[in-house]
Design an enzyme around this catalytic site. Structure first.
Site, PDB file in Angstrom:
ATOM      1  N   GLY A  54       4.217   0.257 -14.599  1.00 25.45           N
ATOM      2  CA  GLY A  54       4.259  -0.571 -12.948  1.00 25.45           C
ATOM      3  C   GLY A  54       2.938  -0.807 -12.644  1.00 25.45           C
ATOM      4  O   GLY A  54       2.178  -1.575 -13.157  1.00 25.45           O
ATOM      5  N   ASN A  55       3.301  -1.897 -11.011  1.00 22.37           N
ATOM      6  CA  ASN A  55       2.536  -2.292 -10.756  1.00 22.37           C
ATOM      7  C   ASN A  55       2.394  -1.748  -9.593  1.00 22.37           C
ATOM      8  O   ASN A  55       2.813  -1.715  -8.705  1.00 22.37           O
ATOM      9  CB  ASN A  55       1.842  -3.677 -10.702  1.00 22.37           C
ATOM     10  CG  ASN A  55       2.816  -4.587 -10.044  1.00 22.37           C
ATOM     11  OD1 ASN A  55       3.315  -4.415  -8.997  1.00 22.37           O
ATOM     12  ND2 ASN A  55       4.183  -5.254 -11.768  1.00 22.37           N
ATOM     13  N   ARG A  56       1.302  -2.418  -8.135  1.00 23.87           N
ATOM     14  CA  ARG A  56       1.028  -2.883  -6.927  1.00 23.87           C
ATOM     15  C   ARG A  56       2.284  -2.579  -5.903  1.00 23.87           C
ATOM     16  O   ARG A  56       2.101  -2.405  -4.619  1.00 23.87           O
ATOM     17  CB  ARG A  56      -0.307  -2.229  -6.457  1.00 23.87           C
ATOM     18  CG  ARG A  56      -0.889  -1.088  -6.946  1.00 23.87           C
ATOM     19  CD  ARG A  56      -2.372  -0.806  -7.074  1.00 23.87           C
ATOM     20  NE  ARG A  56      -2.885  -0.477  -7.806  1.00 23.87           N
ATOM     21  CZ  ARG A  56      -4.063   0.747  -7.819  1.00 23.87           C
ATOM     22  NH1 ARG A  56      -3.092   1.453  -6.817  1.00 23.87           N
ATOM     23  NH2 ARG A  56      -4.262   1.439  -8.248  1.00 23.87           N
ATOM     24  N   SER A  57       3.104  -3.584  -6.297  1.00 27.91           N
ATOM     25  CA  SER A  57       3.287  -4.606  -5.583  1.00 27.91           C
ATOM     26  C   SER A  57       4.571  -3.592  -4.826  1.00 27.91           C
ATOM     27  O   SER A  57       4.785  -2.780  -4.997  1.00 27.91           O
ATOM     28  CB  SER A  57       4.202  -6.004  -6.530  1.00 27.91           C
ATOM     29  OG  SER A  57       5.021  -6.552  -5.354  1.00 27.91           O
TER      30      SER A  57
END
Ligand code: CTP
Length: 213
Positions: A27-30
């Site tokens: 995933g990512n930090r959004s």
């Protein structure tokens, strides 16, 4: 304040999660905050808003489609393109996903040494292919020079690209403020000051209706 009565607007928000197994993901930090602010501002101006998101959505948004992966988000967005006047793609879509997703939790002893990745669908490209006269606004998370963002504004078929230096102080993932640069397909780049995400959303909706030349 220009009003958006009668406009249908679709906003994507949050970061996609690409499963490794039922417990773990890439995933990512959004945080979804920028997309939520854009959806809320469009709603406040009278638009009929659909928010396609991986994160909790504000209660006032009338149509919320909860998704997890880039593939889910692609399906949710592509099936709605023809009904929209504006699509704002603020989500941080994973560019790659694990090529194999396991049905059961991987045990420590069977952890793979390498996770093979494959590309996810390019949602924005699919939107541009399917649109009739809908305006399309893209986002680009960058970590340095604006050159790549300017290239994206020129090559992706968007009407506007919002570039975001995610390494700048007070800007990017999880913050309540953002420093963005607004790039048009002719390559012109207009940096905005550090603003609250709500203020960025408001300025964007001041601009977007005027893009329908
Ligand atoms: N995007 C998308 N589908 C993807 C990846 C990105 O629709 N699989 C959208 C994002 O929502 C954003 C825009 O494309 O509005 C630009 O995303 P970005 O990751 O900056 O673009 P890429 O072409 O993936 O560029 P890079 O090579 O920097 O990863």
């Amino acid at each position: 304040m220009p009003d958006l009565n009668g406009w249908s607007v679709l906003v994507t928000a949050g970061g996609t999660r690409e499963p490794i197994d039922p417990v773990r993901y890439v995933g990512n930090r959004s945080s979804g905050k920028m997309g939520n602010a854009i959806a809320l501002e469009a709603h406040a101006r009278g638009a009929d808003v659909t928010l396609v998101t991986t994160m909790p959505a504000p209660d006032t948004i009338e149509h919320v489609v909860q998704v997890e992966t880039a593939a889910d988000m692609a399906e949710a967005v592509w099936s709605r393109v023809v009904d929209q006047d504006v699509i704002v793609m603020a989500a941080a879509v994973a560019d790659f996903r694990p090529a194999t997703s396991h049905d059961t939790k991987l045990a420590r002893r069977s952890a793979p040494a390498v996770i093979e990745l494959e590309p996810t669908p390019d949602i924005l490209a699919g939107v541009v292919e399917r649109r009739r006269d809908c305006l399309v606004v893209g986002f680009a998370a960058e970590t340095g020079s604006l050159e790549r963002a300017i290239e994206k504004a020129q090559s992706k078929g968007v009407d506007l690209l919002v570039a975001n230096d995610v390494l700048a102080d007070g800007s990017g993932f999880g913050t309540v403020t953002n420093q963005v640069t607004i790039i048009t397909p002719d390559g012109s780049a207009q940096p905005w000051p550090l603003l609250s995400k709500a203020e960025v959303a408001s300025r964007l909706w001041d601009m977007i209706p005027g893009l329908r030349g």
